[in-house]
Write a protein that holds these residues in place. Structure first.
Motif, PDB file in Angstrom:
ATOM      1  N   LEU A  17      30.989  46.807  28.802  1.00 15.89           N
ATOM      2  CA  LEU A  17      30.470  47.460  29.997  1.00 15.89           C
ATOM      3  C   LEU A  17      31.072  46.818  31.249  1.00 15.89           C
ATOM      4  O   LEU A  17      31.492  47.520  32.178  1.00 15.89           O
ATOM      5  CB  LEU A  17      28.941  47.370  30.018  1.00 15.89           C
ATOM      6  N   ALA A  18      31.151  45.504  31.264  1.00 13.48           N
ATOM      7  CA  ALA A  18      31.735  44.803  32.412  1.00 13.48           C
ATOM      8  C   ALA A  18      33.192  45.207  32.619  1.00 13.48           C
ATOM      9  O   ALA A  18      33.638  45.455  33.743  1.00 13.48           O
ATOM     10  CB  ALA A  18      31.615  43.296  32.212  1.00 13.48           C
ATOM     11  N   ARG A  19      33.948  45.279  31.524  1.00 15.94           N
ATOM     12  CA  ARG A  19      35.377  45.615  31.615  1.00 15.94           C
ATOM     13  C   ARG A  19      35.607  47.075  32.010  1.00 15.94           C
ATOM     14  O   ARG A  19      36.721  47.451  32.361  1.00 15.94           O
ATOM     15  CB  ARG A  19      36.073  45.304  30.297  1.00 15.94           C
ATOM     16  N   ALA A  20      34.554  47.877  31.964  1.00 17.42           N
ATOM     17  CA  ALA A  20      34.650  49.278  32.360  1.00 17.42           C
ATOM     18  C   ALA A  20      33.967  49.523  33.704  1.00 17.42           C
ATOM     19  O   ALA A  20      33.724  50.667  34.080  1.00 17.42           O
ATOM     20  CB  ALA A  20      34.029  50.166  31.286  1.00 17.42           C
ATOM     21  N   GLY A  21      33.686  48.448  34.442  1.00 17.38           N
ATOM     22  CA  GLY A  21      32.940  48.577  35.683  1.00 17.38           C
ATOM     23  C   GLY A  21      33.798  48.546  36.939  1.00 17.38           C
ATOM     24  O   GLY A  21      35.026  48.441  36.893  1.00 17.38           O
ATOM     25  N   THR A  22      33.124  48.619  38.056  1.00 16.92           N
ATOM     26  CA  THR A  22      33.788  48.636  39.358  1.00 16.92           C
ATOM     27  C   THR A  22      34.582  47.366  39.606  1.00 16.92           C
ATOM     28  O   THR A  22      35.700  47.423  40.124  1.00 16.92           O
ATOM     29  CB  THR A  22      32.733  48.835  40.467  1.00 16.92           C
ATOM     30  N   LEU A  23      34.028  46.224  39.243  1.00 15.36           N
ATOM     31  CA  LEU A  23      34.753  44.966  39.443  1.00 15.36           C
ATOM     32  C   LEU A  23      36.083  44.991  38.708  1.00 15.36           C
ATOM     33  O   LEU A  23      37.115  44.580  39.247  1.00 15.36           O
ATOM     34  CB  LEU A  23      33.897  43.788  38.976  1.00 15.36           C
ATOM     35  N   ALA A  24      36.080  45.541  37.503  1.00 12.67           N
ATOM     36  CA  ALA A  24      37.318  45.631  36.722  1.00 12.67           C
ATOM     37  C   ALA A  24      38.336  46.535  37.409  1.00 12.67           C
ATOM     38  O   ALA A  24      39.544  46.308  37.296  1.00 12.67           O
ATOM     39  CB  ALA A  24      37.022  46.139  35.316  1.00 12.67           C
ATOM     40  N   ALA A  25      37.875  47.538  38.117  1.00 10.48           N
ATOM     41  CA  ALA A  25      38.780  48.433  38.837  1.00 10.48           C
ATOM     42  C   ALA A  25      39.344  47.767  40.088  1.00 10.48           C
ATOM     43  O   ALA A  25      40.492  48.003  40.461  1.00 10.48           O
ATOM     44  CB  ALA A  25      38.057  49.728  39.214  1.00 10.48           C
ATOM     45  N   LEU A  26      38.553  46.931  40.726  1.00 12.08           N
ATOM     46  CA  LEU A  26      38.961  46.356  42.004  1.00 12.08           C
ATOM     47  C   LEU A  26      39.748  45.052  41.886  1.00 12.08           C
ATOM     48  O   LEU A  26      40.593  44.766  42.729  1.00 12.08           O
ATOM     49  CB  LEU A  26      37.729  46.126  42.885  1.00 12.08           C
ATOM     50  N   LEU A  27      39.486  44.277  40.862  1.00 11.13           N
ATOM     51  CA  LEU A  27      40.179  42.987  40.733  1.00 11.13           C
ATOM     52  C   LEU A  27      41.697  43.110  40.753  1.00 11.13           C
ATOM     53  O   LEU A  27      42.361  42.374  41.491  1.00 11.13           O
ATOM     54  CB  LEU A  27      39.727  42.265  39.465  1.00 11.13           C
ATOM     55  N   PRO A  28      42.299  44.015  39.980  1.00 16.45           N
ATOM     56  CA  PRO A  28      43.765  44.107  40.004  1.00 16.45           C
ATOM     57  C   PRO A  28      44.321  44.511  41.371  1.00 16.45           C
ATOM     58  O   PRO A  28      45.393  44.050  41.771  1.00 16.45           O
ATOM     59  CB  PRO A  28      44.086  45.168  38.955  1.00 16.45           C
ATOM     60  N   VAL A  29      43.599  45.356  42.083  1.00  9.80           N
ATOM     61  CA  VAL A  29      44.046  45.779  43.411  1.00  9.80           C
ATOM     62  C   VAL A  29      44.049  44.585  44.364  1.00  9.80           C
ATOM     63  O   VAL A  29      45.014  44.351  45.094  1.00  9.80           O
ATOM     64  CB  VAL A  29      43.156  46.917  43.949  1.00  9.80           C
ATOM     65  N   GLN A  30      42.961  43.821  44.352  1.00 10.50           N
ATOM     66  CA  GLN A  30      42.872  42.647  45.219  1.00 10.50           C
ATOM     67  C   GLN A  30      43.911  41.604  44.821  1.00 10.50           C
ATOM     68  O   GLN A  30      44.552  40.985  45.670  1.00 10.50           O
ATOM     69  CB  GLN A  30      41.467  42.042  45.167  1.00 10.50           C
ATOM     70  N   ALA A  31      44.091  41.409  43.521  1.00  8.81           N
ATOM     71  CA  ALA A  31      45.081  40.433  43.047  1.00  8.81           C
ATOM     72  C   ALA A  31      46.489  40.835  43.480  1.00  8.81           C
ATOM     73  O   ALA A  31      47.286  39.982  43.903  1.00  8.81           O
ATOM     74  CB  ALA A  31      45.006  40.297  41.534  1.00  8.81           C
ATOM     75  N   ALA A  32      46.812  42.114  43.397  1.00  6.05           N
ATOM     76  CA  ALA A  32      48.129  42.582  43.822  1.00  6.05           C
ATOM     77  C   ALA A  32      48.335  42.349  45.311  1.00  6.05           C
ATOM     78  O   ALA A  32      49.409  41.890  45.741  1.00  6.05           O
ATOM     79  CB  ALA A  32      48.291  44.062  43.486  1.00  6.05           C
ATOM     80  N   LYS A  33      47.308  42.619  46.099  1.00  6.26           N
ATOM     81  CA  LYS A  33      47.385  42.398  47.551  1.00  6.26           C
ATOM     82  C   LYS A  33      47.628  40.922  47.853  1.00  6.26           C
ATOM     83  O   LYS A  33      48.510  40.564  48.641  1.00  6.26           O
ATOM     84  CB  LYS A  33      46.091  42.872  48.214  1.00  6.26           C
ATOM     85  N   GLU A  34      46.846  40.056  47.208  1.00  5.11           N
ATOM     86  CA  GLU A  34      46.982  38.627  47.471  1.00  5.11           C
ATOM     87  C   GLU A  34      48.304  38.077  46.944  1.00  5.11           C
ATOM     88  O   GLU A  34      48.900  37.189  47.556  1.00  5.11           O
ATOM     89  CB  GLU A  34      45.784  37.876  46.897  1.00  5.11           C
ATOM     90  N   THR A  35      48.795  38.636  45.850  1.00  2.00           N
ATOM     91  CA  THR A  35      50.100  38.219  45.321  1.00  2.00           C
ATOM     92  C   THR A  35      51.207  38.613  46.291  1.00  2.00           C
ATOM     93  O   THR A  35      52.109  37.808  46.583  1.00  2.00           O
ATOM     94  CB  THR A  35      50.346  38.839  43.932  1.00  2.00           C
ATOM     95  N   ASP A  36      51.143  39.834  46.814  1.00  3.02           N
ATOM     96  CA  ASP A  36      52.128  40.271  47.809  1.00  3.02           C
ATOM     97  C   ASP A  36      52.096  39.370  49.046  1.00  3.02           C
ATOM     98  O   ASP A  36      53.142  39.042  49.614  1.00  3.02           O
ATOM     99  CB  ASP A  36      51.882  41.725  48.213  1.00  3.02           C
ATOM    100  N   GLU A  37      50.897  38.959  49.454  1.00  4.02           N
ATOM    101  CA  GLU A  37      50.768  38.055  50.604  1.00  4.02           C
ATOM    102  C   GLU A  37      51.400  36.696  50.308  1.00  4.02           C
ATOM    103  O   GLU A  37      52.043  36.101  51.178  1.00  4.02           O
ATOM    104  CB  GLU A  37      49.300  37.890  50.988  1.00  4.02           C
ATOM    105  N   LEU A  38      51.194  36.191  49.092  1.00  3.15           N
ATOM    106  CA  LEU A  38      51.817  34.918  48.698  1.00  3.15           C
ATOM    107  C   LEU A  38      53.341  35.014  48.756  1.00  3.15           C
ATOM    108  O   LEU A  38      54.016  34.103  49.248  1.00  3.15           O
ATOM    109  CB  LEU A  38      51.389  34.522  47.282  1.00  3.15           C
ATOM    110  N   ILE A  39      53.874  36.105  48.265  1.00  8.30           N
ATOM    111  CA  ILE A  39      55.331  36.296  48.278  1.00  8.30           C
ATOM    112  C   ILE A  39      55.836  36.441  49.705  1.00  8.30           C
ATOM    113  O   ILE A  39      56.859  35.843  50.075  1.00  8.30           O
ATOM    114  CB  ILE A  39      55.720  37.496  47.390  1.00  8.30           C
TER     115      ILE A  39
END
Length: 156
Positions: A38-60
């Motif tokens: 249920l957790a892996r199918a939730g909103t947090l699971a949808a948003l984490l990759p988006v936030q991680a991609a944003k922060e990774t782009d900022e690091l680069i």
């Protein structure tokens, strides 16, 4: 992850992390597994990759001298870090669901969360949430409440 901090910033969570009563029985391993699904199918699971991609782009972007190979390596490290962090978050979230919901409720919720419609919902949630957050620019909840309260009392 920063996304968790964003959603919970300023939230008053009671000691123990929940407003729900403590479970009377430890959850079964099957319930915990369903809770993690249920957790892996939730909103947090949808948003984490988006936030991680944003922060990774900022690091680069903050490291303009990185070669393409180094940028690729940084992205691999970010993905590994995201996967490890997400696994920890989903384990905690899943266990808590298992503590607070019955196995029947979990089964029903997982079936709904893993349906094609729910999968589509998660795919569009990051864009919807970004639009909602963008529409809130300049909104200060405490200021709005204080102003409305003071207007009703005649106080300034």
């Amino acid at each position: 992850m920063m996304i968790v901090a964003v959603f919970l910033a300023g939230a008053q969570i009671p000691a123990g992390g929940s407003t729900a009563p403590p479970p009377s029985v430890a959850p079964t391993s099957a319930a915990i597994a369903m809770g993690e699904r249920l957790a892996r199918a939730g909103t947090l699971a949808a948003l984490l990759p988006v936030q991680a991609a944003k922060e990774t782009d900022e690091l680069i972007a903050a490291r303009p001298t990185l070669s393409p190979a180094e940028q690729a390596r940084l992205r691999r490290v970010a993905r590994t870090t995201l996967d490890a962090g997400a696994a920890r978050l989903f384990a905690v979230e899943g266990r808590r669901y298992a503590e607070l919901l019955t196995i029947g409720e979990l089964t029903t919720l997982v079936a709904a969360a893993e349906s094609p419609a729910a999968t589509k919902l998660r795919a569009v949630q990051p864009q919807v949430i970004a639009a909602v957050v963008g529409s809130m620019a300049g909104f200060d909840f405490k200021k709005e409440v204080a102003t409305a309260f003071d207007a009703g009392t005649g106080r300034e």
